[in-house]
Design an enzyme around this catalytic site. Structure first.
Site, PDB file in Angstrom:
ATOM      1  N   GLN A 146      -4.777  -1.656   9.598  1.00 50.64           N
ATOM      2  CA  GLN A 146      -4.654  -2.973   8.980  1.00 50.64           C
ATOM      3  C   GLN A 146      -5.203  -4.056   9.916  1.00 50.64           C
ATOM      4  O   GLN A 146      -4.889  -4.093  11.098  1.00 50.64           O
ATOM      5  CB  GLN A 146      -3.170  -3.243   8.649  1.00 50.64           C
ATOM      6  CG  GLN A 146      -2.933  -4.498   7.840  1.00 50.64           C
ATOM      7  CD  GLN A 146      -3.470  -4.431   6.414  1.00 50.64           C
ATOM      8  OE1 GLN A 146      -3.711  -3.338   5.878  1.00 50.64           O
ATOM      9  NE2 GLN A 146      -3.662  -5.572   5.800  1.00 50.64           N
ATOM     10  N   LYS A 153       0.838  -1.204   0.000  1.00 54.60           N
ATOM     11  CA  LYS A 153       0.000   0.000   0.000  1.00 54.60           C
ATOM     12  C   LYS A 153       0.875   1.257   0.000  1.00 54.60           C
ATOM     13  O   LYS A 153       0.612   2.215  -0.738  1.00 54.60           O
ATOM     14  CB  LYS A 153      -0.939  -0.015   1.224  1.00 54.60           C
ATOM     15  CG  LYS A 153      -2.019  -1.085   1.122  1.00 54.60           C
ATOM     16  CD  LYS A 153      -2.819  -1.284   2.404  1.00 54.60           C
ATOM     17  CE  LYS A 153      -3.785  -2.468   2.233  1.00 54.60           C
ATOM     18  NZ  LYS A 153      -4.601  -2.745   3.424  1.00 54.60           N
ATOM     19  N   ASP A 199     -10.931   2.492   3.645  1.00 57.01           N
ATOM     20  CA  ASP A 199     -11.362   1.090   3.543  1.00 57.01           C
ATOM     21  C   ASP A 199     -12.862   0.993   3.275  1.00 57.01           C
ATOM     22  O   ASP A 199     -13.349  -0.057   2.853  1.00 57.01           O
ATOM     23  CB  ASP A 199     -11.091   0.363   4.872  1.00 57.01           C
ATOM     24  CG  ASP A 199      -9.797  -0.435   4.866  1.00 57.01           C
ATOM     25  OD1 ASP A 199      -9.350  -0.842   3.781  1.00 57.01           O
ATOM     26  OD2 ASP A 199      -9.239  -0.648   5.959  1.00 57.01           O
TER      27      ASP A 199
HETATM   28  N1  GUN Z   1      -6.463  -6.987   6.053  1.00 55.94           N
HETATM   29  C1  GUN Z   1      -6.685  -7.746   4.944  1.00 55.94           C
HETATM   30  N2  GUN Z   1      -7.365  -7.025   4.024  1.00 55.94           N
HETATM   31  C2  GUN Z   1      -7.580  -5.802   4.562  1.00 55.94           C
HETATM   32  C3  GUN Z   1      -8.223  -4.629   4.090  1.00 55.94           C
HETATM   33  O1  GUN Z   1      -8.754  -4.554   2.983  1.00 55.94           O
HETATM   34  N3  GUN Z   1      -8.224  -3.570   4.938  1.00 55.94           N
HETATM   35  C4  GUN Z   1      -7.674  -3.621   6.162  1.00 55.94           C
HETATM   36  N4  GUN Z   1      -7.739  -2.536   6.923  1.00 55.94           N
HETATM   37  N5  GUN Z   1      -7.061  -4.703   6.630  1.00 55.94           N
HETATM   38  C5  GUN Z   1      -7.022  -5.784   5.821  1.00 55.94           C
END
Ligand code: GUN
Length: 297
Positions: A94, A50, A117
């Site tokens: 996350q 990311k 998100d």
């Molecule tokens: N962990 C796995 N996929 C995601 C996601 O799309 N967002 C977040 N915040 N954590 C994750």
């Protein structure tokens, strides 16, 4: 006849180009902030990806890597600080979080206007009512992928297999907003194959490797595979990945997204666009809706 492959990277590239162009038009560089607790290897690599993509498209990318022992109160204090910081456009925590931390309490603490998100209940409500929302990245990425390849949605029968809050439910809202006729199927659905065979667009998001078999697919359907499960290790020591769709479905479907290299790249690309969308709204000085709706004392 083998299905056309709807590859993710070209569609994700177009999405990243859009994010880059729109970011460059803003007065201030948008910043994506990601909070990570602990050193779970999958989380470490997702967060690194990311950050890398953010920098690639000209955004700021800031990772707050906190120890596993961080308390919920400390985490909430950091979120409050980032919510109030005008330099921060997008903020995500996350998942999964260490045991002992209430994930929904934490996710609900993120400002809905920075919730890239799209997990905050305010954004879920906005999505279902058609208000401008930050949509969850994977479902929005699926719509972008279908648009990129010119797959029509209006009036089409869409069947989603899987009812998660992250994929199945929000994808239903997005498909409905595009005038598809939407059905959500799940583990208790009776006569599943009869239902999935009605789909013009079949979306597999059950998290069960090779669950969708050729008998479940109408010849000529477009099949989107959101699943990605680790099913072993190759001789070279790499993770062997499987989607929710059996490879033989390619003999029946008109078009199919591969795994890996289908929906996956769309998710991170949509996260970049969401960060730009959040920045556009915040920098336009819009009063956040949830504040505007609160009567003044
Ligand atoms: N962990 C796995 N996929 C995601 C996601 O799309 N967002 C977040 N915040 N954590 C994750």
């Amino acid at each position: 006849m083998s299905a056309a492959l709807l590859a993710g990277p070209p569609a994700a590239g177009a999405l990243l180009d859009e994010a880059r162009t729109r970011a460059a038009q803003l007065p201030r560089r948008p910043e994506l902030h990601v909070i990570r607790l602990g050193e779970d290897p999958a989380s470490v690599s997702y967060v690194a990806l990311k950050e890398k993509k953010a920098l690639e498209v000209g955004l700021g990318g800031v990772v707050h890597a906190l120890p596993e022992t961080t308390t919920q109160a400390e985490l909430l204090t950091l979120i409050e600080r980032l919510n109030a910081d005008p330099a921060v456009s997008g903020l995500l925590v996350q998942l999964p979080l260490p045991t002992g931390i209430d994930s929904s309490r934490v996710l609900n603490a993120v400002s809905p206007d920075k919730d890239v998100d799209g997990f905050h209940p305010v954004n879920v409500g906005r999505l279902w009512t058609g208000a401008p929302a930050l949509p969850p990245c994977t479902p929005a990425g699926v719509i972008r992928l279908l648009d990129f390849y010119g797959v029509p949605l209006s009036g089409q029968r869409a069947v989603i297999v899987g009812r998660s809050n992250i994929v199945g439910k929000p994808l239903a809202a997005l498909l409905l907003a595009r005038d598809a006729t939407v059905t959500i199927a799940h583990s208790r659905t009776r006569e599943l194959a009869a239902l999935t065979r009605q789909a013009d667009v079949l979306i597999a998001a059950a998290g069960r490797p090779h669950f969708i078999t050729p008998e479940m697919v109408r010849p000529g359907a477009v099949v989107v595979d959101v699943g990605i499960s680790r099913v072993g290790t190759s001789a070279a020591g790499r993770a062997r990945l499987a989607g929710d769709v059996h490879p033989d479905v390619a003999q029946v479907a008109d078009a199919l997204t591969p795994v890996p290299g289908g929906v996956g790249p769309m998710t991170v690309a949509q996260l970049m666009l969401n960060t730009v969308l959040a920045a556009e709204r915040l920098q336009a000085g819009e009063v956040p809706q949830e504040l505007a709706d609160v009567p003044l004392p």
